[in-house]
Design a protein around this motif. Sequence first.
Motif, PDB file in Angstrom:
ATOM      1  N   ARG A  74       0.773  -1.100   0.018  1.00 44.15           N
ATOM      2  CA  ARG A  74       0.065   0.048  -0.081  1.00 44.15           C
ATOM      3  C   ARG A  74       0.908   1.344   0.204  1.00 44.15           C
ATOM      4  NH1 ARG A  74      -5.721  -0.938   1.313  1.00 44.15           N
ATOM      5  NH2 ARG A  74      -6.002  -3.118   1.740  1.00 44.15           N
ATOM      6  N   ALA A  75       1.890   1.307   0.665  1.00 44.15           N
ATOM      7  CA  ALA A  75       2.671   2.505   0.723  1.00 44.15           C
ATOM      8  C   ALA A  75       3.635   2.659  -0.558  1.00 44.15           C
ATOM      9  CB  ALA A  75       3.862   2.333   1.959  1.00 44.15           C
ATOM     10  N   GLN A  76       3.945   1.585  -1.069  1.00 48.89           N
ATOM     11  CA  GLN A  76       4.380   1.614  -2.544  1.00 48.89           C
ATOM     12  C   GLN A  76       3.562   2.079  -3.325  1.00 48.89           C
ATOM     13  OE1 GLN A  76       6.868  -1.648  -4.152  1.00 48.89           O
ATOM     14  NE2 GLN A  76       7.806  -2.052  -2.388  1.00 48.89           N
ATOM     15  N   LEU A  77       2.191   1.858  -3.498  1.00 50.61           N
ATOM     16  CA  LEU A  77       1.413   2.329  -4.361  1.00 50.61           C
ATOM     17  C   LEU A  77       1.201   3.649  -4.308  1.00 50.61           C
ATOM     18  CD1 LEU A  77      -0.650   1.781  -6.613  1.00 50.61           C
ATOM     19  CD2 LEU A  77      -1.968   0.914  -4.899  1.00 50.61           C
ATOM     20  N   ARG A  78       0.988   4.190  -3.143  1.00 47.04           N
ATOM     21  CA  ARG A  78       0.967   5.761  -2.496  1.00 47.04           C
ATOM     22  C   ARG A  78       2.200   6.400  -3.055  1.00 47.04           C
ATOM     23  NH1 ARG A  78      -1.578   3.074   1.942  1.00 47.04           N
ATOM     24  NH2 ARG A  78       0.060   3.487   3.141  1.00 47.04           N
ATOM     25  N   ARG A  79       3.324   5.969  -2.894  1.00 44.49           N
ATOM     26  CA  ARG A  79       4.363   6.521  -3.620  1.00 44.49           C
ATOM     27  C   ARG A  79       4.378   6.886  -4.875  1.00 44.49           C
ATOM     28  NH1 ARG A  79       9.019   9.710  -1.589  1.00 44.49           N
ATOM     29  NH2 ARG A  79      10.125  10.232  -3.593  1.00 44.49           N
ATOM     30  N   THR A  80       4.128   5.575  -5.524  1.00 45.09           N
ATOM     31  CA  THR A  80       4.194   5.385  -7.022  1.00 45.09           C
ATOM     32  C   THR A  80       3.060   6.678  -7.383  1.00 45.09           C
ATOM     33  OG1 THR A  80       4.516   3.328  -7.044  1.00 45.09           O
ATOM     34  CG2 THR A  80       3.174   3.961  -9.053  1.00 45.09           C
ATOM     35  N   TYR A  81       1.851   6.650  -6.887  1.00 41.07           N
ATOM     36  CA  TYR A  81       0.824   7.650  -7.217  1.00 41.07           C
ATOM     37  C   TYR A  81       1.566   9.202  -6.938  1.00 41.07           C
ATOM     38  CZ  TYR A  81      -3.286   4.572  -8.017  1.00 41.07           C
ATOM     39  OH  TYR A  81      -3.810   3.569  -8.608  1.00 41.07           O
ATOM     40  N   ARG A  82       2.249   9.429  -6.019  1.00 39.20           N
ATOM     41  CA  ARG A  82       2.709  10.543  -5.724  1.00 39.20           C
ATOM     42  C   ARG A  82       3.864  10.923  -6.636  1.00 39.20           C
ATOM     43  NH1 ARG A  82       7.618  12.227  -3.006  1.00 39.20           N
ATOM     44  NH2 ARG A  82       7.523  14.465  -2.089  1.00 39.20           N
ATOM     45  N   ASN A  83       4.396  10.021  -7.103  1.00 36.42           N
ATOM     46  CA  ASN A  83       5.610  10.119  -8.152  1.00 36.42           C
ATOM     47  C   ASN A  83       5.029  10.455  -9.511  1.00 36.42           C
ATOM     48  OD1 ASN A  83       7.687   9.801  -6.315  1.00 36.42           O
ATOM     49  ND2 ASN A  83       8.141   7.772  -7.102  1.00 36.42           N
ATOM     50  N   ILE A  84       3.665   9.949  -9.972  1.00 34.72           N
ATOM     51  CA  ILE A  84       3.396  10.266 -11.050  1.00 34.72           C
ATOM     52  C   ILE A  84       2.320  11.562 -11.178  1.00 34.72           C
ATOM     53  CG2 ILE A  84       1.227   9.582 -12.723  1.00 34.72           C
ATOM     54  CD1 ILE A  84       1.827   6.684 -12.023  1.00 34.72           C
ATOM     55  N   THR A  85       1.938  11.929 -10.035  1.00 27.66           N
ATOM     56  CA  THR A  85       1.161  13.273  -9.655  1.00 27.66           C
ATOM     57  C   THR A  85       2.364  14.279  -9.987  1.00 27.66           C
ATOM     58  OG1 THR A  85      -0.163  12.238  -8.206  1.00 27.66           O
ATOM     59  CG2 THR A  85       0.089  14.707  -8.191  1.00 27.66           C
ATOM     60  N   MET A  86       3.393  14.116  -9.319  1.00 24.70           N
ATOM     61  CA  MET A  86       4.419  15.216  -9.708  1.00 24.70           C
ATOM     62  C   MET A  86       4.980  15.368 -10.996  1.00 24.70           C
ATOM     63  SD  MET A  86       6.376  15.104  -5.796  1.00 24.70           S
ATOM     64  CE  MET A  86       7.266  16.746  -5.949  1.00 24.70           C
ATOM     65  N   LEU A  87       5.190  14.276 -11.567  1.00 27.22           N
ATOM     66  CA  LEU A  87       5.567  14.342 -13.006  1.00 27.22           C
ATOM     67  C   LEU A  87       4.346  15.003 -13.819  1.00 27.22           C
ATOM     68  CD1 LEU A  87       6.888  10.778 -13.694  1.00 27.22           C
ATOM     69  CD2 LEU A  87       8.305  12.692 -13.766  1.00 27.22           C
ATOM     70  N   LEU A  88       3.263  14.770 -13.586  1.00 27.29           N
ATOM     71  CA  LEU A  88       2.185  15.426 -14.281  1.00 27.29           C
ATOM     72  C   LEU A  88       2.239  16.953 -13.896  1.00 27.29           C
ATOM     73  CD1 LEU A  88      -0.716  12.954 -13.481  1.00 27.29           C
ATOM     74  CD2 LEU A  88      -0.029  13.339 -15.840  1.00 27.29           C
ATOM     75  N   GLU A  89       2.518  17.381 -12.766  1.00 25.58           N
ATOM     76  CA  GLU A  89       2.531  18.535 -12.351  1.00 25.58           C
ATOM     77  C   GLU A  89       3.527  19.412 -12.779  1.00 25.58           C
ATOM     78  OE1 GLU A  89       2.624  18.520  -7.912  1.00 25.58           O
ATOM     79  OE2 GLU A  89       0.393  18.245  -7.926  1.00 25.58           O
ATOM     80  N   ALA A  90       4.781  18.491 -13.307  1.00 28.51           N
ATOM     81  CA  ALA A  90       5.738  19.327 -14.063  1.00 28.51           C
ATOM     82  C   ALA A  90       5.404  19.771 -15.367  1.00 28.51           C
ATOM     83  CB  ALA A  90       6.960  18.357 -14.073  1.00 28.51           C
ATOM     84  N   GLU A  91       4.273  18.999 -15.791  1.00 29.13           N
ATOM     85  CA  GLU A  91       3.990  19.703 -17.085  1.00 29.13           C
ATOM     86  C   GLU A  91       2.670  20.291 -17.165  1.00 29.13           C
ATOM     87  OE1 GLU A  91       5.795  19.126 -19.876  1.00 29.13           O
ATOM     88  OE2 GLU A  91       7.223  18.546 -18.442  1.00 29.13           O
ATOM     89  N   ARG A  92       2.133  20.750 -15.738  1.00 30.55           N
ATOM     90  CA  ARG A  92       0.967  21.574 -15.473  1.00 30.55           C
ATOM     91  C   ARG A  92      -0.303  20.660 -15.944  1.00 30.55           C
ATOM     92  NH1 ARG A  92       1.790  27.660 -17.982  1.00 30.55           N
ATOM     93  NH2 ARG A  92       3.616  27.147 -18.565  1.00 30.55           N
ATOM     94  N   ALA A  93       0.050  19.331 -15.795  1.00 26.15           N
ATOM     95  CA  ALA A  93      -1.190  18.355 -15.989  1.00 26.15           C
ATOM     96  C   ALA A  93      -1.860  17.819 -14.800  1.00 26.15           C
ATOM     97  CB  ALA A  93      -0.914  17.145 -16.832  1.00 26.15           C
ATOM     98  N   THR A  94      -2.703  17.295 -14.630  1.00 27.84           N
ATOM     99  CA  THR A  94      -3.261  16.581 -13.199  1.00 27.84           C
ATOM    100  C   THR A  94      -3.856  15.176 -13.708  1.00 27.84           C
ATOM    101  OG1 THR A  94      -5.605  17.474 -13.549  1.00 27.84           O
ATOM    102  CG2 THR A  94      -4.254  18.937 -12.668  1.00 27.84           C
ATOM    103  N   TRP A  95      -4.356  14.518 -12.733  1.00 35.05           N
ATOM    104  CA  TRP A  95      -4.837  13.236 -12.939  1.00 35.05           C
ATOM    105  C   TRP A  95      -6.014  13.387 -13.796  1.00 35.05           C
ATOM    106  CZ3 TRP A  95      -3.435   8.391 -12.274  1.00 35.05           C
ATOM    107  CH2 TRP A  95      -2.086   8.219 -11.867  1.00 35.05           C
ATOM    108  N   HIS A  96      -6.709  14.542 -13.771  1.00 32.47           N
ATOM    109  CA  HIS A  96      -8.015  14.785 -14.662  1.00 32.47           C
ATOM    110  C   HIS A  96      -7.730  14.644 -16.379  1.00 32.47           C
ATOM    111  CE1 HIS A  96     -10.719  15.703 -11.579  1.00 32.47           C
ATOM    112  NE2 HIS A  96      -9.922  16.069 -10.762  1.00 32.47           N
TER     113      HIS A  96
END
Length: 163
Positions: A74-96
Amino acid sequence: MIREADVLRALAHEPAAKRAITNLRCLNEAYDYPKPSSFSRGMRIDVGDVAILLISGTASIDEHGQSVHIGDFRAQLRRTYRNITMLLEAERATWHDVVRTTCYLRDIERDYTAFNEERTAFYREQGLNPLPASTGIQAILCRPELLIEIEAIAMFKNKNSHE
């Protein structure tokens, strides 16, 4: 709404621009691989006024390139989502903007229930509707301590097209 016909029409009239994306604040180069690394954390492709992000398989890796949360799915999955979120944010994108994910689980029989619970909670937290298309696959991952890896595709109107 982005239509496939619009993307194809743009491709016919102008070349697609592409560049690597990263966010060193959340995860860094995979130091276990020979230098230089043979992949990008993600790729941004701009076609007309549409941006497409192809996020490489992302796991529970920290800003120093180390695996974190060993043995805790569960902690690995949450960290994975955090990493993807920050990669998206680097390009001004979101999970939407995410239209598809491919999820690789080391042991799908053991971990799928926890995966689905965490994913459902995360997507609710993000307020996603509709949900991204997704595929779940059991796989041997690149590091034996990793239990989950996710790749994602995002598409959005290019917020920088007027710049």
